[in-house]
Design an enzyme around this catalytic site. Structure first.
Site, PDB file in Angstrom:
ATOM      1  N   GLN A  22       0.791  -1.200  -0.065  1.00 21.16           N
ATOM      2  CA  GLN A  22      -0.123   0.084   0.063  1.00 21.16           C
ATOM      3  C   GLN A  22       0.886   1.314   0.151  1.00 21.16           C
ATOM      4  OE1 GLN A  22      -2.511  -1.640   3.228  1.00 21.16           O
ATOM      5  NE2 GLN A  22      -3.942  -0.371   2.158  1.00 21.16           N
ATOM      6  N   HIS A 125       1.029  -9.229   4.432  1.00 21.83           N
ATOM      7  CA  HIS A 125       0.114  -8.562   4.431  1.00 21.83           C
ATOM      8  C   HIS A 125      -0.505  -8.539   3.105  1.00 21.83           C
ATOM      9  CE1 HIS A 125      -2.378  -4.773   6.825  1.00 21.83           C
ATOM     10  NE2 HIS A 125      -2.948  -4.952   5.346  1.00 21.83           N
ATOM     11  N   ASN A 170      -1.703 -10.650   8.423  1.00 25.78           N
ATOM     12  CA  ASN A 170      -2.807  -9.696   8.401  1.00 25.78           C
ATOM     13  C   ASN A 170      -4.171 -10.283   7.984  1.00 25.78           C
ATOM     14  OD1 ASN A 170      -3.742  -6.903   8.911  1.00 25.78           O
ATOM     15  ND2 ASN A 170      -4.298  -7.184   6.968  1.00 25.78           N
ATOM     16  N   ASN A 311      -7.833  -6.036  14.261  1.00 22.96           N
ATOM     17  CA  ASN A 311      -8.060  -4.853  13.461  1.00 22.96           C
ATOM     18  C   ASN A 311      -9.394  -4.678  13.596  1.00 22.96           C
ATOM     19  OD1 ASN A 311      -5.437  -4.884  12.746  1.00 22.96           O
ATOM     20  ND2 ASN A 311      -5.805  -5.526  10.708  1.00 22.96           N
ATOM     21  N   TYR A 313     -12.961  -1.714  12.727  1.00 26.07           N
ATOM     22  CA  TYR A 313     -13.255  -0.460  12.172  1.00 26.07           C
ATOM     23  C   TYR A 313     -14.820  -0.127  12.246  1.00 26.07           C
ATOM     24  CZ  TYR A 313      -8.778  -0.571   9.547  1.00 26.07           C
ATOM     25  OH  TYR A 313      -7.684  -0.418   8.885  1.00 26.07           O
ATOM     26  N   GLU A 382      -5.049  -2.132  13.819  1.00 20.54           N
ATOM     27  CA  GLU A 382      -5.540  -1.266  13.020  1.00 20.54           C
ATOM     28  C   GLU A 382      -6.683  -0.932  13.589  1.00 20.54           C
ATOM     29  OE1 GLU A 382      -6.140  -2.339   8.872  1.00 20.54           O
ATOM     30  OE2 GLU A 382      -4.366  -3.428   8.958  1.00 20.54           O
ATOM     31  N   TRP A 432      -4.940   3.116  11.774  1.00 22.58           N
ATOM     32  CA  TRP A 432      -4.865   3.035  10.549  1.00 22.58           C
ATOM     33  C   TRP A 432      -5.293   4.331   9.715  1.00 22.58           C
ATOM     34  CZ3 TRP A 432      -2.358  -0.442   7.452  1.00 22.58           C
ATOM     35  CH2 TRP A 432      -2.613  -0.623   6.015  1.00 22.58           C
ATOM     36  N   GLU A 439      -5.631   1.865  -1.361  1.00 23.85           N
ATOM     37  CA  GLU A 439      -6.506   1.414  -0.811  1.00 23.85           C
ATOM     38  C   GLU A 439      -7.187   0.074  -1.366  1.00 23.85           C
ATOM     39  OE1 GLU A 439      -7.579   1.017   2.269  1.00 23.85           O
ATOM     40  OE2 GLU A 439      -9.679   0.364   2.388  1.00 23.85           O
ATOM     41  N   TRP A 440      -6.327  -0.728  -1.935  1.00 21.61           N
ATOM     42  CA  TRP A 440      -6.691  -2.100  -2.723  1.00 21.61           C
ATOM     43  C   TRP A 440      -7.468  -1.793  -3.560  1.00 21.61           C
ATOM     44  CZ3 TRP A 440      -2.752  -4.898  -0.883  1.00 21.61           C
ATOM     45  CH2 TRP A 440      -2.362  -4.842   0.369  1.00 21.61           C
TER      46      TRP A 440
END
Ligand code: PNW
Length: 481
Positions: A22, A125, A170, A311, A313, A382, A432, A439-440
């Site tokens: 990334q 990752h 990850n 992680n 969000y 994250e 993060w 961003e993928w």
């Protein structure tokens, strides 16, 4: 008003996180081999803006700028990942090792430590050496994959003993589901033939998940047997997981479905790591499609975490389904929603379709993890947010990212309460991300950084308001003695 009594232990570590593909760019520099993300990005239609990580933040050539950024934030720790194909360009245990790749990360770790920043290093990752995908299907082949991952891990344990916090994988959920079920991520396997010529969404993701667990166990065994005593470090896996609330709290089937959602996403990996077997709800729904652990495999994986890497969000409302499970289903036969039965909204929109802030969810999930896994030491590896429309704002507005500041305030406050009032053992927090990055599948439009990266203007970095606001939030919460 956030509670600011110091409640976190003196040695609590906070900082920021990134991942190799990334941010690094420089895909052919110093002998790096291609990864599955290089090849995936080259396939038309796979990345929203047609971009790739070919340049990204150019961090491969700007390590000193990144360290200066970390210094500016006051960070005590930095989580980054190592690109396997820089270390072993073809990836395999009999393939040549690339000394230049090792030297790069070794120097980076030295440079971080010289500035008093503690490295948290992720071995994987998502950027699998492309050759291993071509050679034997990567994690679809558990024997080959475990042997090659073990060799790669050993190479690094040996080369960089100064690293004391190792993360094997990850978010294996993302590798398995997004890579081998929906096909949204590299290598893009799916049963949907309009998206991919190869893949079986009903089986491959479960096979891949199993291999990732075994490869994790393999690396942990190597670390513990050959390095841990001398190096004195620790090792664990990082799992993603969203908080859940029943869509209708009065409906026992929604309450059950919410628990099942946690099991299908988190316990899929965490139950084997802590208990040595898959959750019953998955065995029940997936039957023979879910691999089984041989006694040797179970022993390898059980007890393999020195810490739980979390992680986190967002949160969802969960509504049970009444139909028989679809063979491609990976959620546990349920729907994830943003609005509850009573019309409550889980949180405000962001630029990421899957992400809506809900800090209470963080506290609740910390409690759930702590209870189910017998009070593990938790590192939040994250946590962060994108902002709706951020990319379209003028620079001076982007730098005033109050929405992100408030996100961190809410989540850090929830963390403090989970520790102080609920007794959850959280010992580190990595936001993060240190900077906007690739961003993928979303490309560069979605920004997660506390630093703006000017992709049109030579990758110059501009710290946003959030870059300087995370530190004071933690300093107010961390005990001074
Ligand atoms: C994590 N989802 O990925 C990754 O570890 C990071 O590399 C990534 O940049 C960050 O979160 C922000 O997206 C996720 O679709 C990607 O639910 C997608 C999902 C979850 C996590």
């Amino acid at each position: 008003m956030a509670d600011t009594t110091p409640v976190l232990p003196k040695d609590f570590l906070w900082g920021f996180a990134t991942a190799s593909y990334q941010i690094e760019g420089a895909p052919t520099a110093d002998g790096r081999g291609p990864s599955i993300w290089d090849t995936f990005c080259a396939r038309p239609g796979k990345i929203a803006d047609g971009s790739s990580g070919a340049v990204a933040c150019d961090s491969y050539n700007r390590t000193s700028e990144d360290i200066a950024l970390l210094k500016l934030t006051g960070a005590k720790a930095y989580r980054f990942s190592i690109s396997w194909s820089r270390i072993i360009p073809l990836g395999g245990r009999n393939d040549p090792i690339n000394p230049a790749g090792i030297a790069f990360y070794k120097k980076f770790v030295d440079d971080l430590l010289a500035e008093g920043i503690i490295p948290f290093v992720t071995l994987f990752h998502w950027d699998l050496p492309d050759e291993l995908d071509k050679r034997y299907g990567g994690p679809l082949n558990k024997e080959e994959f475990c042997a090659d991952f073990g060799h790669y891990a050993r190479t690094l344990f040996e080369a960089i003993p100064k690293v004391k916090h190792w993360i094997t994988f990850n978010e294996p959920w993302c590798s398995a589901i997004l890579g081998y079920n929906t096909g949204l991520f590299a290598p893009g396997h799916t049963s949907d033939r309009s998206k991919s010529e190869v893949g079986d969404s009903s089986t491959e993701c479960w096979i891949v998940g199993h291999s990732l667990l075994l490869a994790h166990g393999t690396a942990v065994k190597i670390y513990r047997e050959e390095f841990k005593e001398k190096a004195g470090g620790e090792i664990g896996i990082t799992l993603n997981g969203d908080a859940v609330y029943p869509w209708d709290p009065e409906d026992p089937l929604d309450v059950e479905a919410a628990e099942r959602k946690l099991e299908f996403s988190i316990s899929w990996f965490a139950d084997p790591v802590y208990f040595g077997h898959y959750p019953e709800s998955m065995v029940k729904q997936l039957g023979a499609r879910l691999p089984t652990f041989t006694p040797e495999e179970a022993a390898l994986v059980k007890g393999s975490n020195d810490f739980y890497g979390m992680n986190h969000y967002t949160a969802n409302y969960i509504k049970h389904k009444t139909t028989t499970p679809d063979p491609f289903d990976f959620l546990g036969n349920l729907e994830t929603l943003f609005i509850s039965k009573s019309g409550a909204c889980i949180g405000p929109e962001t630029q990421s379709f899957w992400l809506r802030p809900n800090p209470q969810g963080f506290r609740d999930l910390l409690n759930w993890l702590s209870k189910r896994y017998n009070h593990p030491k938790i590192y939040c590896t994250e946590n962060g947010t994108s902002l709706k429309g951020e990319n379209d704002l003028p620079l001076e507005k982007i730098l005033e990212d109050d929405f992100r500041v408030e996100y961190f305030r809410g989540y850090i406050d929830a963390l403090g309460k989970a520790v102080a009032e609920d007794g959850v053992n959280v010992r580190a927090y990595l936001a993060w991300s240190l900077m906007d990055n690739f961003e993928w599948a979303e490309g560069y439009e979605t920004r997660f950084g506390v630093t703006f990266v000017d992709y049109e203007g030579g990758q110059k970095r501009f710290p946003k308001k959030s870059a300087k606001s995370v530190g004071p939030m933690f300093e107010a919460l961390i005990k001074k003695e």
